[in-house]
Design an enzyme around this catalytic site. Structure first.
Site, short mmCIF file in Angstrom:
data_model
loop_
_atom_site.label_atom_id
_atom_site.label_comp_id
_atom_site.label_asym_id
_atom_site.label_seq_id
_atom_site.Cartn_x
_atom_site.Cartn_y
_atom_site.Cartn_z
N LYS A 115 49.71 37.63 45.90
CA LYS A 115 48.05 37.27 46.61
C LYS A 115 48.75 38.19 48.31
CE LYS A 115 44.14 34.99 45.88
NZ LYS A 115 43.84 34.85 44.62
N1 GLU Z 1 40.85 37.03 44.00
C1 GLU Z 1 40.60 36.77 42.32
C2 GLU Z 1 41.46 35.48 41.62
O1 GLU Z 1 41.85 34.31 42.44
C3 GLU Z 1 40.50 38.09 41.21
C4 GLU Z 1 42.48 38.88 41.14
C5 GLU Z 1 42.37 39.86 40.58
O2 GLU Z 1 41.77 40.55 40.08
O3 GLU Z 1 43.00 40.59 40.80
O4 GLU Z 1 41.80 34.89 40.41
#
Ligand code: GLU
Length: 425
Positions: A115
């Protein structure tokens, strides 16, 4: 008390990371031999903190702090979004990266968890400033990310346009177009059909299947939604289309209520015109606290983490909580809801639709062969249903919550990969 904390953390203020550690502790009794690797989950593999300097439109230079955390890479490249928010901290990004490891493993995607984020308020910036901030952040990350290393995506306050800038910046540094470095791109640039709605659609599928198992009819179902962005807005619309009544919606500007069901078209129009659903015509205003007391069958927190706490959990009337956001329920609140007999569909399952379609986008980019929206939605449904079914059965067999069951399945997959790969050197 955690005696095994990495030295860069403040034990008195663990924030969301403390919530995640408590969740890991709950799976320990179910890990058997794999317990010897459990510590792996309590330490992110890599943390990058970057300074993001930017020329503002007024001629001055500002500096922002950016992060990318790769929590675990045992099952594949890192995967997870990037958020722009004034409350972004290292502890938050760490927890979000760990929840991505669990989420990706829970639905069996060949990814680890990662993240990123920048601590800033995007509303205070012009489009030009946001583009320069995004490009500099991407450039600082360029040795760290890549289609086989770590693949960012949208999250809170980031979208397809920001992904296009990230893809372009990375590509310019590489000397060739590399679409697979990020997902959630515009469809014209190697994005996938259905990606934008995917998280909300996954929340809808989780809600529908959970209600089916609990004998709750979708028709007339009373639903309260916190957050009216990409996730909350889409989930609310799909539920309303299926006959549910959206009785309350809250966003950063306020909350609105209608016992007979809100008109979502009016909420959308208000949101487009004023940036918030507050004061939408034909609705009753609700106070911040009153939102949690609204009579409803299903509550969908789809905003930020730490929203359902020991202070408001006991007031919640819903039978089902479906976590559209990441980490919306604190550990204490989790226990209170559990004691009230509330079924909680955890974030790491309920909101996995986004990253599932991100996986499809990544696969399509590798082969440069694109699927139809109908194919995407059918495959999304297939993965969500399979994961939910396995988790539901395990929760019943072991008499644990859906969250713990999801963690058991996910952590078994992650730690089995760890065990099979062995330690280097
Ligand atoms: N931000 C989204 C999540 O928390 C998607 C992450 C992604 O598609 O890599 O799952």
């Amino acid at each position: 008390m955690h005696t095994d904390l990495p030295s860069y953390l403040n034990a008195d203020d663990l924030g969301p990371w403390g919530n995640y550690l408590a969740q890991v502790d709950r799976v320990a009794p179910h890990m058997g031999e794999l317990n010897k690797w459990l510590e792996t989950l309590k330490r992110p593999k890599r943390i990058l903190v970057v300074d993001v300097p930017v020329h503002l439109d007024n001629g001055t230079v500002a500096h922002y702090e950016g992060y990318r955390v790769q929590h675990n890479l045992s099952r594949g490249p890192g995967k997870g979004g990037v958020r722009f928010h004034p409350d972004v901290t290292l502890s938050e990004v760490m927890a979000l990266s760990a929840w991505m490891s669990v989420k990706n493993a829970a639905v069996n995607l060949p990814f680890g968890g990662a993240k990123g984020g920048i601590r800033l308020d995007p509303k205070q910036h012009s489009v030009g400033e946001l583009e320069r901030i995004t490009r500099r952040y991407t450039s600082e990350l360029s040795g760290f990310i890549g289609p086989n290393k770590d693949i960012p995506a949208p999250d809170v306050n980031t979208d397809a346009r920001i992904m296009a800038w990230m893809m372009d910046t990375y590509s310019m540094n590489q000397g060739g177009t590399v679409t697979g470095v990020v997902t959630g791109k515009p469809v014209e640039l190697g994005g996938s059909c259905g990606r934008q709605e995917a998280t909300g659609r996954g929340v809808f599928i989780s809600t529908r299947e959970t209600c089916k198992r609990l004998g709750l009819e979708l028709k007339g179902l009373r639903v309260a939604v916190q957050g009216f962005g990409n996730v909350g807005g889409t989930a609310a619309q799909l539920l309303a289309d299926a006959g549910a009544r959206i009785v309350a919606v809250q966003d950063h500007g306020g909350a609105v209520y209608s016992a007979s069901g809100l008109d979502l078209a009016l909420l959308q129009a208000q949101h487009r015109a004023h940036g918030s659903i507050a004061d939408t015509p034909n609705t009753e205003p609700l106070g911040r606290d009153a939102f949690w007391q609204v009579p409803c069958d299903v509550l969908i927190p789809a905003a930020l983490e730490g929203q359902i706490t020991a202070d408001n959990a006991a007031q919640i009337t819903a039978r089902v909580v479906v976590e559209g956001a990441n980490g919306p329920t604190t550990t204490q609140a989790d226990d209170i809801l559990q004691a009230q007999g509330v079924t909680i569909v955890p974030d790491v399952l309920a909101n996995a639709g986004g990253v599932i379609v991100s996986y499809f986008e990544w696969v399509q980019d590798f082969s440069s062969f694109f699927w139809t929206e109908a194919e995407i939605n059918a495959r999304l449904e297939h993965i969500m249903l399979g994961a939910l079914d396995a988790i539901w059965r395990l929760a019943q067999d072991k008499r644990v919550s859906l969250r713990t069951a999801t963690f058991i399945i996910a952590c078994q997959r992650i730690l089995t990969a760890r065990d099979m790969r062995g330690l280097y050197p």
